[in-house]
Design an enzyme around this catalytic site. Sequence first.
Site, short mmCIF file in Angstrom:
data_model
loop_
_atom_site.label_atom_id
_atom_site.label_comp_id
_atom_site.label_asym_id
_atom_site.label_seq_id
_atom_site.Cartn_x
_atom_site.Cartn_y
_atom_site.Cartn_z
N CYS A 72 -1.21 6.84 9.48
CA CYS A 72 0.04 6.27 10.00
C CYS A 72 -0.20 4.98 10.74
O CYS A 72 -1.01 4.93 11.66
CB CYS A 72 0.68 7.22 11.00
N GLU B 157 0.82 -1.21 0.00
CA GLU B 157 0.00 0.00 0.00
C GLU B 157 0.86 1.26 0.00
O GLU B 157 1.94 1.29 0.58
CB GLU B 157 -0.91 0.01 1.24
N CYS C 243 5.94 -4.02 15.99
CA CYS C 243 5.65 -2.92 16.93
C CYS C 243 4.18 -3.04 17.33
O CYS C 243 3.31 -3.23 16.47
CB CYS C 243 5.93 -1.57 16.28
N CYS D 299 1.32 -0.87 15.70
CA CYS D 299 1.32 -0.71 14.23
C CYS D 299 0.61 -1.88 13.54
O CYS D 299 0.93 -3.04 13.80
CB CYS D 299 2.76 -0.61 13.75
N CYS E 79 3.40 8.51 0.68
CA CYS E 79 3.96 7.65 1.72
C CYS E 79 4.17 6.26 1.12
O CYS E 79 3.22 5.61 0.68
CB CYS E 79 2.96 7.61 2.89
N CYS F 249 5.96 -6.48 7.69
CA CYS F 249 7.10 -5.96 8.47
C CYS F 249 7.45 -6.97 9.55
O CYS F 249 6.55 -7.51 10.20
CB CYS F 249 6.73 -4.63 9.11
#
Length: 356
Positions: A341, A93, A117, A120, A106, A113
């Site tokens: 974010c 994305e 975290c 996230c 972005c 990932c």
Amino acid sequence: MEKIKLKGKTLKELEDFFESISEDKFRAKQIFQWIYQYKVDSFDEMTNISKSLREKLKQLTSIDSLKIEQIQHSKRSNTKKFVFRCEDNSLIESVLIPDQDRLTLCLSTQVGCPLNCQFCATGQMGYKRNLSVYEILDQFIQVSKFSNRKITNIVYMGMGEPFLNYENTIKSLMIFASDLAFDISGKKITVSTVGIPEKIREFAHTSFRGKLAFSLHSTDEEIRSLIIPINRKYSLQENIDALEYFYKETRRRITFEYVLLKGINDSDKDIKGLVKLSRLIPSKINIIPFNSIKHTNPTGIGAELEPTSLEEFNAFVEKLRKNNLTVFVRNTKGSDIEGACGQLATQIFKSHKVSI
Ligand code: SAH
């Protein structure tokens, strides 16, 4: 024989390629411009390349494109989220964020990932692989073609950790900044990292002169480890040393990113930690409201995280400003399309999390 992908190659790599097929080296510069500056995807548009060479290139090479799978439009903020399908069917994305005087893209650097975290969404979906240089660049090319305004800024803050895909990230940055390609000033490109100390040091010495953002989120080692597991491997202190080094070498100010989480990192003690840190490293701080990641069904501490209330959020920012820190508050544009974010997590992963 599999064709050689031209998109994603640096100028030097294209020169080597043309030499290897016994063609003039200067062809590299022409192709470089056609692919990146003019964003063409067919050889027939390359009018300064002879027909015979075009035919040869068609035989040996290809100019590939990511497929746009879906575009979601946030009515509230005009932000658009692009979902791309890669050749291996992975979905990634990118988010296009308009502002009055700038248009920011972005970008993602990995499929998923590996860092996990806790706040996230991408971390919740697991990790598949690094993106190639072509896949990083083509997010920009495809969105540019779609947008009627010029993209002015790039942030490496989408899915993934850029410094775990260091080589491809650096190559893509060089191409974005090249005046023969996208010609975007390093001042308008920000790479955001969770903090891999040796890569921060290495980044200080690349010829790409762009901005570095560090995802701080707590100045306390234990709390940072709780929400950012990789802090146990690369401690905050090691990262701070590397960031000090980065500043000394480059004289470029660091941006600290700080997502405010209720009861976790929003106390007066945290203010003190931030004040101390910013006296040590010339920097500015982006305070980011926590965007819900409920759509990924987080488990463990991730499921319990909540945003700091608006009142306390504003008080936190005020206290930092009173201490003369340079503080910005990041808008949470695109949260209605899960495009803000930390909210990027493609549907495909929701059904089967990848374990690492
Ligand atoms: N891996 C890199 C880049 C991706 S994250 C990094 O960690 O910096 C980009 C930014 O979004 C980081 O500052 C990250 O902390 C922030 N972010 C992640 N999840 C978020 C959430 N749920 N709400 C608000 N910001 C978030």
